[in-house]
Design an enzyme around this catalytic site. Sequence first.
Site, PDB file in Angstrom:
ATOM      1  N   PRO A  81      43.454  36.650  41.467  1.00 14.03           N
ATOM      2  CG  PRO A  81      43.201  38.963  41.486  1.00 14.03           C
ATOM      3  CD  PRO A  81      42.488  37.689  41.108  1.00 14.03           C
ATOM      4  CB  CYS A  82      47.783  34.612  44.698  1.00 16.94           C
ATOM      5  SG  CYS A  82      49.061  35.870  44.956  1.00 16.94           S
ATOM      6  CD  GLN A  83      47.278  39.828  46.003  1.00 17.48           C
ATOM      7  OE1 GLN A  83      46.461  39.280  45.282  1.00 17.48           O
ATOM      8  NE2 GLN A  83      48.294  40.513  45.525  1.00 17.48           N
ATOM      9  CG  PHE A  85      43.290  31.906  47.266  1.00 17.32           C
ATOM     10  CD1 PHE A  85      42.044  31.608  47.796  1.00 17.32           C
ATOM     11  CD2 PHE A  85      43.353  32.497  46.020  1.00 17.32           C
ATOM     12  CE1 PHE A  85      40.890  31.899  47.080  1.00 17.32           C
ATOM     13  CE2 PHE A  85      42.198  32.787  45.297  1.00 17.32           C
ATOM     14  CZ  PHE A  85      40.967  32.486  45.836  1.00 17.32           C
TER      15      PHE A  85
END
Length: 367
Positions: A81-83, A85
Site C-alpha cells: 500500500p502506497c500511503q 510512501f
Amino acid sequence: MKNRSIACIDLFCGAGGLTHGLIAEGLDVVAGIDVDDACRHPFETNNASRFIKANVEQVSSKRINALFGDAEIRVLAGCAPCQPFSTYAQRYDVVGSPRWALLKHFGRLIKDTRPELITMENVPSVTKHAVFDEFVEALEDSGYNVHREVIDSSRFGLPQRRRRMVLLASLLGPIGLIPSTHERPVTVRSAIGRLPPITQGGTYAKDQLHAASKLSDLNLERIRASRPGGTWRDWPKHLVAECHRRETGHTYPGVYGRMVWDEPAPTLTTQFYGFGNGRFGHPEQDRGISLREGAVLQGFPDSYSFLPHGAPIQFKALGRMIGNAVPVVLGRVIGQSISAHLDFEAEQPTRITTGAVADVALKSLVA
C-alpha cells in the site's frame, strides 16, 4: 515461456488487480497474500488463484518456497500500500520508522527465497526515500538487474492519469518495461460513458457496485453549479466553503470538481466516491462517480465481483480496496514485460537454465 514453468506470488495482493493482469498475460499466479480478509472474495472469485490471509511481516520464506514449488522461474511481487510512501508522508519520513517495515519484509523474503524475478509498483515519491534507495542498491549489489521507471499509466491504455513507479528486477539479465502502447489516452467517456445513469445515493438494480454516495443538500447544489474541468471558483460565492475563501485554501482548486468526458480521469484515491474529495464528480450527472465506475477507471472488467451478491455496500471499505489496487492494465504491462524478458533470455543459451540460478547473497536487504 512455453517450455518453462513459471510461478508468481502476489504479496499485498488486495482485490487482485495485479494478479488479474498477470493471468491475462499467461503467467501463473499461485497465490495472493494480504492481511485484509475482505479481499478474499474478489481475489478468488475473479482469479484462478489462492488467497492467503496473512500479515507479510509474519510470512516465512519456507511458506513462500512451498508455494513456489518446483517452478523453474519464480516471480515475487511486492506492491505494498502506497500511503507510507506518499508525498504527504514525506514530512514524517525517518529511516527507522515502523512505516518502512513492509519494504524491509519484502526484502527479507527476497533474501531468503532468491526469486528469479521481482516486481513492485508504488507512488512516484517512493523514489525520494533513502530506504527505497538502499533497497535498490542492495538488489544491484546482489546480482539483480534493476529497472525502475515512473510512468503515466494513461500511456498504456488506463483511462486515468495515474503516475506510478514500476520496478522490475531480474537475476537472468537486463530487464525493462515494454514501450508505451497508446499515443492517445483512453477517455472517461470511452471507459464509463456506456454505464446506465443513476442518481446520487442511488444504485443500479442489475449491478450493486454501480452505486453512488448520497450528497448533502449543499453539495447537490454545488455539483449542479459545477462544469466539467471547472473548479469551485466557478460557483456563486455563497457555495464556496469557508476554508477555500481563506488565502491558504486557494491552492486546492481540484476538489469539488467534475471529470471531463474526453480526457482521462485524474488519479483515483481511496475516497474517489466522494464528490468533495477531488475531481471525482460525474461529467454530467449530478453525483460523484460510482464504485463500479471507479473500478472500471482502475482497469477492472465490468463484471469484476468485489463482494458476494446481496452483501451490504460499504463505500469506505470498497473505496479503499479499489483505490489501493494495482490497475489491471498495469498488471498486464508488467506481465508483458516479464514475458518479453523471458523470451529474450531464452535465446541466450548461457543465461537461463533452471530455477536454481545462482547463489546470490542478499544480506544487506534487511540489514
